[in-house]
Design a protein around this motif. Structure first.
Motif, mmCIF file in Angstrom:
data_model
loop_
_atom_site.group_PDB
_atom_site.id
_atom_site.type_symbol
_atom_site.label_atom_id
_atom_site.label_comp_id
_atom_site.label_asym_id
_atom_site.label_seq_id
_atom_site.Cartn_x
_atom_site.Cartn_y
_atom_site.Cartn_z
ATOM 1 N N GLU A 76 0.829 -1.201 0.000
ATOM 2 C CA GLU A 76 0.000 0.000 0.000
ATOM 3 C C GLU A 76 0.863 1.251 0.000
ATOM 4 O O GLU A 76 0.476 2.268 -0.536
ATOM 5 N N SER A 77 2.021 1.172 0.652
ATOM 6 C CA SER A 77 2.977 2.282 0.686
ATOM 7 C C SER A 77 4.349 1.682 0.973
ATOM 8 O O SER A 77 4.477 0.478 1.180
ATOM 9 N N SER A 78 5.365 2.517 1.042
ATOM 10 C CA SER A 78 6.703 2.001 1.325
ATOM 11 C C SER A 78 6.820 1.501 2.761
ATOM 12 O O SER A 78 7.731 0.757 3.084
ATOM 13 N N MET A 79 5.891 1.884 3.612
ATOM 14 C CA MET A 79 5.947 1.501 5.023
ATOM 15 C C MET A 79 4.880 0.495 5.440
ATOM 16 O O MET A 79 4.911 -0.003 6.558
ATOM 17 N N ALA A 80 3.899 0.197 4.575
ATOM 18 C CA ALA A 80 2.808 -0.691 4.974
ATOM 19 C C ALA A 80 2.325 -1.555 3.817
ATOM 20 O O ALA A 80 2.331 -1.133 2.663
ATOM 21 N N MET A 81 1.913 -2.781 4.172
ATOM 22 C CA MET A 81 1.323 -3.702 3.210
ATOM 23 C C MET A 81 -0.011 -4.192 3.757
ATOM 24 O O MET A 81 -0.137 -4.443 4.960
ATOM 25 N N ARG A 82 -0.984 -4.325 2.888
ATOM 26 C CA ARG A 82 -2.270 -4.913 3.253
ATOM 27 C C ARG A 82 -2.025 -6.407 3.379
ATOM 28 O O ARG A 82 -1.392 -7.018 2.521
ATOM 29 N N LEU A 92 -6.715 -9.202 7.062
ATOM 30 C CA LEU A 92 -6.217 -9.278 8.436
ATOM 31 C C LEU A 92 -5.652 -7.950 8.931
ATOM 32 O O LEU A 92 -5.227 -7.849 10.067
ATOM 33 N N GLY A 93 -5.593 -6.958 8.081
ATOM 34 C CA GLY A 93 -5.043 -5.678 8.505
ATOM 35 C C GLY A 93 -3.798 -5.323 7.723
ATOM 36 O O GLY A 93 -3.785 -5.433 6.499
#
Length: 108
Positions: A76-82, A92-93
């Protein structure tokens, strides 16, 4: 013998409640008994209790999955994945990169 704990993300999402609107809270946030957290929809093994750690998030925090294919990831971004269940696809978040208990580890 490991107990099986049912991961509660499915319950919140199935009821179409938002994170902020879920007034009952997360039952496993401060739960540290030995066991395996499984998907509440298909019982796929997701996280082991030995990979759980305390975090300021209101959700339980894990540093690793049980198996490499326990979850699927979508950036989703360089710091987070779905993150979704690797077996049934249930959401699951998120996985937050470099936010784990040790340098370079993620937080699920």
């Amino acid at each position: 013998v490991f107990l099986r704990f049912y991961h509660q993300f499915y319950t919140a999402l199935a009821a179409k409640m938002s994170f902020c609107g879920w007034s009952q809270g997360e039952v496993y946030k401060d739960h540290f008994e030995n066991g395996i957290y499984v998907c509440s929809k298909c019982e796929n093994e997701l996280f082991m209790s030995v990979c759980k750690f305390k975090h300021s998030s209101p959700w339980p925090a894990f540093s690793h999955t049980v198996h490499a294919d326990s979850v699927k990831r979508k950036e989703e971004s360089s710091m987070a994945m779905r993150v979704s269940c690797g077996k049934c696809g249930q959401s699951l978040g998120h996985e937050f990169v470099n936010d784990g208990p040790k340098k370079g580890e993620s937080r699920f």
